[in-house]
Design a protein around this motif. Structure first.
Motif, PDB file in Angstrom:
ATOM      1  N   CYS A  77       0.676  -1.339   0.118  1.00  0.00           N
ATOM      2  CA  CYS A  77       0.164  -0.030  -0.118  1.00  0.00           C
ATOM      3  C   CYS A  77       0.966   1.221  -0.185  1.00  0.00           C
ATOM      4  N   THR A  78       1.959   1.030   0.011  1.00  0.00           N
ATOM      5  CA  THR A  78       2.923   2.395   0.088  1.00  0.00           C
ATOM      6  C   THR A  78       3.872   2.451  -0.940  1.00  0.00           C
ATOM      7  N   LYS A 124       6.443  -0.273  -2.576  1.00  0.00           N
ATOM      8  CA  LYS A 124       6.768  -0.663  -3.734  1.00  0.00           C
ATOM      9  C   LYS A 124       8.136  -0.473  -4.532  1.00  0.00           C
ATOM     10  N   PRO A 163      -6.461  -4.267   2.029  1.00  0.00           N
ATOM     11  CA  PRO A 163      -6.496  -2.695   1.899  1.00  0.00           C
ATOM     12  C   PRO A 163      -6.141  -2.016   2.909  1.00  0.00           C
ATOM     13  N   CYS A 164      -5.451  -0.863   2.929  1.00  0.00           N
ATOM     14  CA  CYS A 164      -5.380   0.133   3.891  1.00  0.00           C
ATOM     15  C   CYS A 164      -6.333   1.316   3.633  1.00  0.00           C
ATOM     16  N   THR A 165      -7.049   1.551   2.566  1.00  0.00           N
ATOM     17  CA  THR A 165      -7.846   2.435   2.583  1.00  0.00           C
ATOM     18  C   THR A 165      -8.769   2.151   1.000  1.00  0.00           C
ATOM     19  N   ARG A 217      -8.747   3.087  -1.607  1.00  0.00           N
ATOM     20  CA  ARG A 217      -7.769   3.273  -2.976  1.00  0.00           C
ATOM     21  C   ARG A 217      -6.735   2.338  -3.057  1.00  0.00           C
ATOM     22  N   SER A 218      -6.832   1.443  -2.109  1.00  0.00           N
ATOM     23  CA  SER A 218      -5.338   0.623  -2.028  1.00  0.00           C
ATOM     24  C   SER A 218      -5.676  -0.682  -3.170  1.00  0.00           C
ATOM     25  N   THR A 266      -5.234  -4.000  -4.493  1.00  0.00           N
ATOM     26  CA  THR A 266      -5.088  -5.545  -4.005  1.00  0.00           C
ATOM     27  C   THR A 266      -5.135  -6.392  -4.970  1.00  0.00           C
ATOM     28  N   SER A 297       1.896   6.084  -4.393  1.00  0.00           N
ATOM     29  CA  SER A 297       0.913   5.488  -3.563  1.00  0.00           C
ATOM     30  C   SER A 297      -0.283   6.879  -3.308  1.00  0.00           C
ATOM     31  N   GLU A 336      -3.424   5.468  -1.230  1.00  0.00           N
ATOM     32  CA  GLU A 336      -3.575   4.098  -0.814  1.00  0.00           C
ATOM     33  C   GLU A 336      -3.115   3.494   0.472  1.00  0.00           C
ATOM     34  N   PHE A 337      -2.404   4.326   1.136  1.00  0.00           N
ATOM     35  CA  PHE A 337      -1.941   4.076   2.586  1.00  0.00           C
ATOM     36  C   PHE A 337      -2.960   4.730   3.536  1.00  0.00           C
TER      37      PHE A 337
END
Length: 256
Positions: A140-141, A145, A166-168, A170-171, A173, A193, A196-197
Protein backbone atom coordinates in the motif's frame (compact mmCIF):
# COMPACT_ATOMS: atom_id res chain seq x y z
CA UNK A 1 22.04 -26.56 31.11
CA UNK A 2 19.57 -29.43 30.80
CA UNK A 3 16.90 -29.57 28.10
CA UNK A 4 14.09 -28.75 30.53
CA UNK A 5 15.90 -25.71 31.95
CA UNK A 6 16.85 -24.52 28.47
CA UNK A 7 13.28 -24.85 27.23
CA UNK A 8 12.01 -22.94 30.25
CA UNK A 9 14.51 -20.14 29.59
CA UNK A 10 13.51 -19.94 25.95
CA UNK A 11 9.87 -19.88 27.01
CA UNK A 12 10.50 -16.88 29.25
CA UNK A 13 12.32 -15.08 26.44
CA UNK A 14 9.43 -15.77 24.06
CA UNK A 15 6.95 -14.33 26.56
CA UNK A 16 9.10 -11.24 27.15
CA UNK A 17 9.40 -10.72 23.41
CA UNK A 18 5.62 -11.00 23.07
CA UNK A 19 5.20 -8.25 25.64
CA UNK A 20 7.69 -5.90 23.98
CA UNK A 21 6.15 -6.49 20.55
CA UNK A 22 2.65 -5.76 21.86
CA UNK A 23 3.30 -2.02 21.59
CA UNK A 24 2.65 -0.09 18.40
CA UNK A 25 3.25 3.45 17.19
CA UNK A 26 -0.15 4.79 18.25
CA UNK A 27 0.10 3.67 21.89
CA UNK A 28 0.38 6.18 24.72
CA UNK A 29 1.02 3.53 27.33
CA UNK A 30 -0.79 0.25 27.96
CA UNK A 31 -2.30 -1.28 31.07
CA UNK A 32 -1.54 -4.81 32.20
CA UNK A 33 -4.87 -6.11 30.90
CA UNK A 34 -4.31 -4.68 27.41
CA UNK A 35 -0.73 -5.96 27.36
CA UNK A 36 -1.90 -9.43 28.36
CA UNK A 37 -4.59 -9.42 25.66
CA UNK A 38 -2.20 -8.33 22.91
CA UNK A 39 0.56 -10.70 23.99
CA UNK A 40 -1.83 -13.62 24.43
CA UNK A 41 -0.58 -14.28 27.96
CA UNK A 42 -2.19 -14.52 31.43
CA UNK A 43 -2.32 -11.26 33.36
CA UNK A 44 -0.34 -12.77 36.23
CA UNK A 45 2.47 -13.74 33.85
CA UNK A 46 2.52 -10.31 32.24
CA UNK A 47 2.53 -8.56 35.61
CA UNK A 48 5.51 -10.62 36.77
CA UNK A 49 7.50 -10.15 33.56
CA UNK A 50 6.71 -6.43 33.37
CA UNK A 51 8.27 -6.01 36.82
CA UNK A 52 11.46 -7.63 35.52
CA UNK A 53 11.47 -5.59 32.30
CA UNK A 54 10.94 -2.34 34.21
CA UNK A 55 13.86 -3.19 36.48
CA UNK A 56 16.03 -3.76 33.40
CA UNK A 57 14.78 -0.47 31.81
CA UNK A 58 13.18 -2.17 28.79
CA UNK A 59 9.83 -0.88 30.06
CA UNK A 60 8.80 2.15 32.11
CA UNK A 61 5.83 2.69 34.43
CA UNK A 62 3.69 5.82 34.46
CA UNK A 63 1.11 5.11 37.11
CA UNK A 64 -0.83 2.15 35.75
CA UNK A 65 0.39 2.69 32.20
CA UNK A 66 3.37 0.84 30.76
CA UNK A 67 5.66 2.30 28.09
CA UNK A 68 8.65 1.02 26.18
CA UNK A 69 11.77 2.02 28.07
CA UNK A 70 14.95 3.86 27.23
CA UNK A 71 16.96 0.64 26.96
CA UNK A 72 14.91 -0.43 23.92
CA UNK A 73 15.81 2.83 22.21
CA UNK A 74 19.48 2.49 23.16
CA UNK A 75 19.73 -1.00 21.70
CA UNK A 76 17.94 0.09 18.55
CA UNK A 77 20.61 2.69 17.91
CA UNK A 78 23.25 -0.06 17.90
CA UNK A 79 21.76 -1.93 14.93
CA UNK A 80 24.59 -1.37 12.44
CA UNK A 81 22.71 -1.61 9.14
CA UNK A 82 19.90 0.87 9.90
CA UNK A 83 22.28 3.14 11.82
CA UNK A 84 24.78 3.38 8.97
CA UNK A 85 22.09 3.87 6.32
CA UNK A 86 20.41 6.57 8.37
CA UNK A 87 23.70 8.40 8.95
CA UNK A 88 24.57 8.27 5.26
CA UNK A 89 21.10 9.50 4.30
CA UNK A 90 20.41 12.40 6.65
CA UNK A 91 22.18 15.17 4.68
CA UNK A 92 20.36 14.23 1.47
CA UNK A 93 17.05 13.86 3.32
CA UNK A 94 17.41 17.31 4.85
CA UNK A 95 18.13 18.90 1.48
CA UNK A 96 15.19 17.04 -0.06
CA UNK A 97 12.80 18.37 2.56
CA UNK A 98 14.11 21.90 2.07
CA UNK A 99 13.77 21.68 -1.71
CA UNK A 100 10.26 20.22 -1.72
CA UNK A 101 8.77 21.35 1.60
CA UNK A 102 7.31 17.85 1.92
CA UNK A 103 7.79 15.25 4.61
CA UNK A 104 10.63 12.80 3.91
CA UNK A 105 10.80 9.17 5.06
CA UNK A 106 13.58 6.59 4.91
CA UNK A 107 12.58 2.95 5.35
CA UNK A 108 14.05 -0.54 5.14
CA UNK A 109 12.35 -3.89 4.60
CA UNK A 110 11.76 -6.34 7.43
CA UNK A 111 9.94 -9.40 6.13
CA UNK A 112 6.49 -8.47 4.86
CA UNK A 113 6.71 -4.94 6.26
CA UNK A 114 8.87 -1.86 6.21
CA UNK A 115 10.46 -0.17 9.20
CA UNK A 116 10.77 3.61 9.02
CA UNK A 117 14.25 4.56 10.29
CA UNK A 118 14.16 8.31 9.67
CA UNK A 119 11.47 10.98 9.32
CA UNK A 120 11.97 14.65 8.50
CA UNK A 121 8.61 16.34 8.80
CA UNK A 122 7.31 19.30 6.89
CA UNK A 123 5.59 22.06 8.82
CA UNK A 124 2.19 20.59 7.97
CA UNK A 125 3.00 16.91 8.46
CA UNK A 126 1.68 16.19 11.94
CA UNK A 127 -1.17 14.02 10.67
CA UNK A 128 0.60 12.49 7.68
CA UNK A 129 4.04 11.37 8.81
CA UNK A 130 4.85 7.95 10.24
CA UNK A 131 7.17 8.07 13.24
CA UNK A 132 10.68 6.65 13.17
CA UNK A 133 10.46 3.02 14.20
CA UNK A 134 6.95 2.69 12.81
CA UNK A 135 6.02 -0.20 10.55
CA UNK A 136 4.40 0.09 7.14
CA UNK A 137 2.76 -2.43 4.82
CA UNK A 138 4.62 -3.02 1.57
CA UNK A 139 1.85 -3.17 -1.09
CA UNK A 140 0.00 0.00 0.00
CA UNK A 141 2.99 2.33 0.25
CA UNK A 142 5.27 3.99 -2.27
CA UNK A 143 8.24 3.04 -0.09
CA UNK A 144 7.17 -0.59 -0.19
CA UNK A 145 6.65 -0.60 -3.94
CA UNK A 146 10.06 1.00 -4.53
CA UNK A 147 11.79 -1.68 -2.45
CA UNK A 148 9.73 -4.57 -3.80
CA UNK A 149 10.21 -3.59 -7.45
CA UNK A 150 13.95 -3.95 -7.00
CA UNK A 151 13.79 -7.20 -5.03
CA UNK A 152 14.21 -10.73 -6.36
CA UNK A 153 11.44 -12.56 -8.21
CA UNK A 154 11.10 -14.90 -5.26
CA UNK A 155 10.68 -12.01 -2.81
CA UNK A 156 8.06 -10.40 -5.02
CA UNK A 157 6.16 -13.69 -5.30
CA UNK A 158 6.26 -14.14 -1.50
CA UNK A 159 4.59 -10.76 -0.96
CA UNK A 160 2.03 -10.96 -3.76
CA UNK A 161 1.08 -14.63 -3.40
CA UNK A 162 -1.09 -14.05 -0.32
CA UNK A 163 -4.27 -12.00 0.09
CA UNK A 164 -3.47 -8.29 0.06
CA UNK A 165 -5.35 -6.35 2.73
CA UNK A 166 -6.36 -2.80 1.79
CA UNK A 167 -5.43 0.19 3.94
CA UNK A 168 -7.94 2.54 2.28
CA UNK A 169 -10.64 2.30 -0.37
CA UNK A 170 -7.99 3.24 -2.95
CA UNK A 171 -5.53 0.49 -2.01
CA UNK A 172 -4.62 -1.83 -4.87
CA UNK A 173 -5.21 -5.46 -3.91
CA UNK A 174 -5.01 -7.05 -7.36
CA UNK A 175 -1.55 -8.69 -7.71
CA UNK A 176 -1.68 -8.34 -11.50
CA UNK A 177 -2.10 -4.57 -11.25
CA UNK A 178 0.67 -4.33 -8.67
CA UNK A 179 3.03 -6.37 -10.83
CA UNK A 180 2.46 -3.93 -13.70
CA UNK A 181 3.31 -1.06 -11.35
CA UNK A 182 6.49 -2.84 -10.26
CA UNK A 183 7.47 -3.27 -13.91
CA UNK A 184 7.00 0.48 -14.45
CA UNK A 185 9.15 1.25 -11.39
CA UNK A 186 11.94 -1.00 -12.64
CA UNK A 187 11.64 0.84 -15.94
CA UNK A 188 12.54 4.11 -14.25
CA UNK A 189 9.31 5.57 -12.93
CA UNK A 190 8.97 6.59 -9.26
CA UNK A 191 6.82 4.43 -7.01
CA UNK A 192 3.50 6.08 -6.20
CA UNK A 193 0.89 5.62 -3.51
CA UNK A 194 -2.08 7.86 -4.25
CA UNK A 195 -4.16 7.75 -1.06
CA UNK A 196 -3.54 3.99 -0.88
CA UNK A 197 -2.10 4.03 2.64
CA UNK A 198 -3.93 6.98 4.16
CA UNK A 199 -6.90 8.87 2.78
CA UNK A 200 -5.93 12.37 1.70
CA UNK A 201 -2.20 11.59 1.58
CA UNK A 202 -0.15 10.85 -1.52
CA UNK A 203 3.43 9.64 -1.61
CA UNK A 204 6.23 8.94 -4.07
CA UNK A 205 9.43 6.97 -3.48
CA UNK A 206 12.65 5.76 -5.02
CA UNK A 207 14.85 2.87 -3.98
CA UNK A 208 18.30 3.28 -2.45
CA UNK A 209 20.99 0.83 -3.56
CA UNK A 210 24.00 -0.39 -1.62
CA UNK A 211 27.59 -0.80 -2.88
CA UNK A 212 26.83 -4.31 -4.18
CA UNK A 213 23.89 -3.04 -6.21
CA UNK A 214 21.19 -4.57 -4.03
CA UNK A 215 18.29 -2.49 -2.75
CA UNK A 216 18.84 -1.48 0.88
CA UNK A 217 15.86 0.80 1.44
CA UNK A 218 13.82 3.62 -0.04
CA UNK A 219 13.27 7.36 0.33
CA UNK A 220 9.85 8.95 0.00
CA UNK A 221 8.09 12.30 -0.16
CA UNK A 222 4.58 12.55 1.22
CA UNK A 223 1.98 15.25 1.53
CA UNK A 224 -1.61 16.22 0.96
CA UNK A 225 -3.14 14.49 -2.06
CA UNK A 226 -4.51 17.84 -3.21
CA UNK A 227 -1.98 19.25 -5.65
CA UNK A 228 0.63 16.55 -5.07
CA UNK A 229 2.91 16.90 -8.12
CA UNK A 230 5.06 13.79 -8.56
CA UNK A 231 6.57 14.97 -11.86
CA UNK A 232 7.74 18.22 -10.29
CA UNK A 233 9.48 16.62 -7.33
CA UNK A 234 10.88 13.47 -8.92
CA UNK A 235 14.22 15.00 -10.01
CA UNK A 236 14.97 16.05 -6.42
CA UNK A 237 13.90 12.65 -5.10
CA UNK A 238 16.01 10.81 -7.64
CA UNK A 239 19.03 12.98 -6.78
CA UNK A 240 18.59 12.27 -3.07
CA UNK A 241 18.54 8.51 -3.66
CA UNK A 242 21.68 8.74 -5.80
CA UNK A 243 23.47 10.85 -3.20
CA UNK A 244 22.76 8.28 -0.49
CA UNK A 245 23.96 5.43 -2.73
CA UNK A 246 27.16 7.39 -3.40
CA UNK A 247 27.82 7.94 0.29
CA UNK A 248 27.23 4.25 1.02
CA UNK A 249 29.74 3.34 -1.71
CA UNK A 250 32.29 5.75 -0.27
CA UNK A 251 31.83 4.20 3.16
CA UNK A 252 32.29 0.71 1.76
CA UNK A 253 35.52 1.73 0.01
CA UNK A 254 36.91 3.37 3.16
CA UNK A 255 36.55 6.95 1.94
CA UNK A 256 35.78 9.61 4.52
Amino acid sequence: MGDAAENDTLGVLDRMTSILEAFDQDDHGLGISELASRAGLPKSTVSRLVTTLVRQRYLERDGRRIHLGLRVFELGQLAAGPRDLRAASLPALADLRTATRHTVHLAIRDGRELVCIAVLRSSAAESTAVRAGGRLPIPCTALGKAVLANSTVREIDEILSVKLDPCTTRSITDPTVLRRQLDDIRGGRPALSLEEFRAGVSCMARAVFGPAGAVVGAISLSGSADGFDADRFDPALRLAALRVASRLSQGASGAV
